[in-house]
Write an enzyme that holds these catalytic residues in place. Structure first.
Site, PDB file in Angstrom:
ATOM      1  CB  THR A 188      -0.896  -0.023   1.266  1.00 63.29           C
ATOM      2  OG1 THR A 188      -1.465   1.272   1.458  1.00 63.29           O
ATOM      3  CG2 THR A 188      -0.108  -0.351   2.528  1.00 63.29           C
ATOM      4  CG  ASP A 189      -1.253   4.867  -0.964  1.00 62.88           C
ATOM      5  OD1 ASP A 189      -1.739   4.214  -0.014  1.00 62.88           O
ATOM      6  OD2 ASP A 189      -1.935   5.658  -1.653  1.00 62.88           O
ATOM      7  CD  GLU A 190      -3.368   3.507   4.276  1.00 63.20           C
ATOM      8  OE1 GLU A 190      -3.260   3.568   5.512  1.00 63.20           O
ATOM      9  OE2 GLU A 190      -4.417   3.193   3.691  1.00 63.20           O
TER      10      GLU A 190
ATOM     11  CE1 TYR B 209      -3.155  -2.530   5.950  1.00 72.70           C
ATOM     12  CE2 TYR B 209      -3.107  -0.196   5.393  1.00 72.70           C
ATOM     13  CZ  TYR B 209      -3.169  -1.520   4.996  1.00 72.70           C
ATOM     14  OH  TYR B 209      -3.238  -1.843   3.663  1.00 72.70           O
TER      15      TYR B 209
ATOM     16  CE  LYS C  81       0.139  -4.676   3.232  1.00 76.80           C
ATOM     17  NZ  LYS C  81      -0.294  -6.028   2.764  1.00 76.80           N
TER      18      LYS C  81
HETATM   19  N1  LIG Z   1      -8.107  -1.857   0.084  1.00 75.72           N
HETATM   20  C1  LIG Z   1      -7.197  -0.993  -0.366  1.00 75.72           C
HETATM   21  O1  LIG Z   1      -7.521   0.154  -0.697  1.00 75.72           O
HETATM   22  C2  LIG Z   1      -5.753  -1.431  -0.509  1.00 75.72           C
HETATM   23  C3  LIG Z   1      -4.856  -0.577  -1.157  1.00 75.72           C
HETATM   24  C4  LIG Z   1      -3.539  -0.991  -1.339  1.00 75.72           C
HETATM   25  C5  LIG Z   1      -3.130  -2.225  -0.851  1.00 75.72           C
HETATM   26  N2  LIG Z   1      -4.008  -3.027  -0.199  1.00 75.72           N
HETATM   27  C6  LIG Z   1      -3.534  -4.348   0.280  1.00 75.72           C
HETATM   28  O2  LIG Z   1      -4.204  -5.326  -0.493  1.00 75.72           O
HETATM   29  C7  LIG Z   1      -4.417  -6.495   0.294  1.00 75.72           C
HETATM   30  C8  LIG Z   1      -5.880  -6.873   0.263  1.00 75.72           C
HETATM   31  O3  LIG Z   1      -6.643  -5.782   0.795  1.00 75.72           O
HETATM   32  P1  LIG Z   1      -8.226  -5.875   0.883  1.00 75.72           P
HETATM   33  O4  LIG Z   1      -8.730  -4.498   0.877  1.00 75.72           O
HETATM   34  O5  LIG Z   1      -8.724  -6.859  -0.091  1.00 75.72           O
HETATM   35  O6  LIG Z   1      -8.389  -6.480   2.338  1.00 75.72           O
HETATM   36  P2  LIG Z   1      -9.632  -7.250   2.978  1.00 75.72           P
HETATM   37  O7  LIG Z   1      -9.591  -6.916   4.432  1.00 75.72           O
HETATM   38  O8  LIG Z   1     -10.866  -7.010   2.198  1.00 75.72           O
HETATM   39  O9  LIG Z   1      -9.282  -8.790   2.781  1.00 75.72           O
HETATM   40  C9  LIG Z   1      -8.255  -9.426   3.514  1.00 75.72           C
HETATM   41  C10 LIG Z   1      -8.444 -10.923   3.357  1.00 75.72           C
HETATM   42  O10 LIG Z   1      -7.378 -11.573   4.053  1.00 75.72           O
HETATM   43  C11 LIG Z   1      -7.926 -12.609   4.854  1.00 75.72           C
HETATM   44  N3  LIG Z   1      -7.051 -12.806   6.010  1.00 75.72           N
HETATM   45  C12 LIG Z   1      -6.880 -11.957   7.050  1.00 75.72           C
HETATM   46  N4  LIG Z   1      -6.012 -12.500   7.930  1.00 75.72           N
HETATM   47  C13 LIG Z   1      -5.636 -13.701   7.414  1.00 75.72           C
HETATM   48  C14 LIG Z   1      -4.761 -14.730   7.862  1.00 75.72           C
HETATM   49  N5  LIG Z   1      -4.086 -14.632   9.018  1.00 75.72           N
HETATM   50  N6  LIG Z   1      -4.598 -15.830   7.082  1.00 75.72           N
HETATM   51  C15 LIG Z   1      -5.273 -15.950   5.909  1.00 75.72           C
HETATM   52  N7  LIG Z   1      -6.135 -15.022   5.456  1.00 75.72           N
HETATM   53  C16 LIG Z   1      -6.299 -13.900   6.202  1.00 75.72           C
HETATM   54  C17 LIG Z   1      -9.314 -12.132   5.242  1.00 75.72           C
HETATM   55  O11 LIG Z   1     -10.160 -13.220   5.610  1.00 75.72           O
HETATM   56  C18 LIG Z   1      -9.756 -11.440   3.962  1.00 75.72           C
HETATM   57  O12 LIG Z   1     -10.368 -12.359   3.086  1.00 75.72           O
HETATM   58  C19 LIG Z   1      -3.880  -6.173   1.687  1.00 75.72           C
HETATM   59  O13 LIG Z   1      -2.596  -6.725   1.794  1.00 75.72           O
HETATM   60  C20 LIG Z   1      -3.834  -4.648   1.728  1.00 75.72           C
HETATM   61  O14 LIG Z   1      -2.805  -4.203   2.575  1.00 75.72           O
HETATM   62  C21 LIG Z   1      -5.310  -2.662  -0.012  1.00 75.72           C
END
Ligand SMILES: NC(=O)c1ccc[n+]([C@@H]2O[C@H](COP(=O)([O-])OP(=O)(O)OC[C@H]3O[C@@H](n4cnc5c(N)ncnc54)[C@H](O)[C@@H]3O)[C@@H](O)[C@H]2O)c1
Length: 341
Positions: free
Chosen positions: A144-146, A168, A172
Site C-alpha cells: 500500500t501507499d500508506e 496498519y 505492511k
Molecule cells: N483496500 C485498499 O484500498 C488497498 C490498497 C492498497 C493495498 N491493499 C492491500 O491489499 C491487500 C488486500 O486488501 P483488501 O482491501 O482486499 O483487504 P480485505 O480486508 O478485504 O481482505 C483481507 C483478506 O485476508 C484474509 N485474512 C486476514 N487474515 C488472514 C490470515 N491470518 N490468514 C489468511 N487469510 C487472512 C481475510 O479473511 C480477507 O479475506 C492487503 O494486503 C492490503 O494491505 C489494499
C-alpha cells in the site's frame, strides 16, 4: 447455495499451466483477482489454476468467490497464513504466490495492533519461508501507499524512504522490508506492489466508499472525519488486479512498483459525489472527530509501472464510481449481513 468448491489443494495441479496460490482471496481485492484470473481476463494468466488460502476473518467472505465457485480451476483452503504446517502443506506445487492476506483496516489497527503484527508481518514471513523452501518462480507482496506516511505536495517514488504512521501501515512496511530482504539475502524472486486506495464491488462496508453508500441506501447518515480535507487517490480494484498481474508476469524481482490512479480527491469532494449518486444532501453528513494520526495526503508516482510494464488504468473514476454505487444498490443481500461488524 453452493458458493465454493473445496478439494484437496493439489488435486488439480497441472505442470503445464501456472498454479497460483492467492492468499486472502476471499477478501475485497484478492477475490477480484481470483475472479479475474478464472474469467481469463488478465493477460499472461489465461488458464491458470488458483488456490485461495484465506482465514475467513470478518473481512473474508465465501460469497466474494460466488461468480467463479463452479470453476474446476479453483481450490479453496480455509486457513491462516501464520500456520506454518498448513502453509508448508499447501504451498508445494504452486509456482507463483500472490500475497493479499492482511488485516487491512486502519481504524481497527488503532484500536488494537496485535492481529496486524501477527498476520501482516509473521504471516508474510511464514509464506516467504515456505516459498523459499519450495522454490516458487515469483512471489508478489501486495502492499500500500500508506507505508510512506503522508506527503503535502508532489509524489513518492519507489525510492522514497518508508515512514508509516498507523499501526496498519507500519506492519505492511515491515512485511515489505521482509519480502525484499528475502530477495536480497536468498534471491527469492519477490516483487512488491504498492497501490493507492481501491474501490469497487465486494468491498467490506467498513471502508469509506461502501460505508457511505450502504449508510445512504439504508437511510442513515454518513460519518465524515474532521473537515474531510484529507486527499486520496483512487484506483478501481480491477485496475489494481491488472497491475498485480503485470507485476506477477513481468515485474523485476527485487523491485517495487507503484499503482496510482490519478484521481485525487478530498474526502469532502468524494462525499459530495456519493451524496449525489445516492440522491442525498449534506444534511445526511455527520462531522465526527478526526482519526488519530490521520495522514493528510497520499500520492504515488507510478511511472515505473507504466513505462516498464505498459500499465494503463482502464476504468475512469466517474464511470467506476457510478458502477460501484449501482453494484451496492443491486446487491443488498451481500452487504446487509455485514453491517454492524
Ligand atoms: N483496500 C485498499 O484500498 C488497498 C490498497 C492498497 C493495498 N491493499 C492491500 O491489499 C491487500 C488486500 O486488501 P483488501 O482491501 O482486499 O483487504 P480485505 O480486508 O478485504 O481482505 C483481507 C483478506 O485476508 C484474509 N485474512 C486476514 N487474515 C488472514 C490470515 N491470518 N490468514 C489468511 N487469510 C487472512 C481475510 O479473511 C480477507 O479475506 C492487503 O494486503 C492490503 O494491505 C489494499
Amino acid at each position: 447455495m453452493a458458493i465454493f468448491i473445496r478439494r484437496p489443494p493439489t488435486c488439480g495441479y497441472t505442470a503445464d499451466l501456472m498454479n497460483l496460490l492467492v492468499t486472502g482471496g476471499a477478501g475485497f481485492i484478492g477475490s477480484a483477482f481470483a475472479r479475474a484470473v478464472l474469467a481469463d481476463t488478465l493477460p499472461g494468466l489465461e488458464g491458470a489454476r488458483v488456490t485461495v488460502l484465506d482465514k475467513l476473518t470478518y473481512a473474508g467472505n465465501f460469497a466474494n468467490l460466488g461468480p467463479v465457485a463452479h470453476s474446476k480451476r479453483l481450490d479453496f483452503v480455509p486457513g491462516d497464513v501464520c500456520d506454518t504446517a498448513l502453509v508448508a502443506s499447501v504451498l508445494p506445487r504452486h509456482d507463483h504466490v500472490v500475497h493479499f492476506a492482511a488485516e487491512s483496516h486502519v481504524d481497527r489497527s488503532i484500536r488494537g495492533a496485535a492481529e496486524f503484527a501477527t498476520t501482516n508481518v509473521l504471516g508474510t514471513q511464514v509464506l516467504l519461508d515456505a516459498a523459499l523452501r519450495h522454490g516458487v518462480e515469483k512471489f508478489v507482496q501486495v502492499s500500500t501507499d500508506e507505508v510512506y506516511g503522508s506527503i503535502a505536495s508532489g509524489t513518492w517514488t519507489e525510492a522514497t524512504p518508508l515512514a508509516p504512521t498507523s499501526p496498519y501501515a507500519a506492519t505492511k512496511a515491515g512485511a515489505d522490508l521482509l519480502a525484499l530482504a528475502f530477495f536480497r539475502t536468498h534471491g527469492l524472486p519477490v516483487t512488491v506492489t504498492r497501490c493507492a486506495n481501491n474501490y469497487g464491488p465486494y468491498q467490506h462496508p467498513e471502508k469509506l466508499i461502501p460505508r457511505f453508500v450502504t449508510n445512504l441506501l439504508s437511510g442513515r447518515n454518513v460519518p465524515l472525519y474532521g473537515e474531510g480535507t484529507q486527499i486520496r487517490d483512487w484506483v478501481h480494484v480491477e485496475d489494481h488486479c491488472r497491475a498485480t498481474a503485470l507485476a506477477l508476469t513481468a515485474g523485476r524481482p527485487g523491485e517495487v512498483y507503484h499503482v496510482g490512479g490519478g484521481d485525487e480527491l478530498t474526502n469532502k469532494e468524494l462525499t459530495g459525489l456519493l451524496l449525489d449518486a445516492c440522491g442525498a444532501g449534506w444534511d445526511r453528513v455527520d462531522h465526527v472527530p478526526d482519526r488519530k494520526g490521520h495522514d493528510h495526503r497520499y500520492a504515488l508516482d507510478d511511472t515505473r509501472l507504466r513505462e516498464e510494464l505498459g500499465y494503463r488504468p482502464a476504468i475512469d473514476f466517474s464511470t467506476g464510481l457510478a458502477e460501484t454505487v449501482r453494484w451496492y444498490r443491486d446487491n443488498e443481500d451481500w452487504w446487509r449481513p455485514l453491517l454492524g461488524d
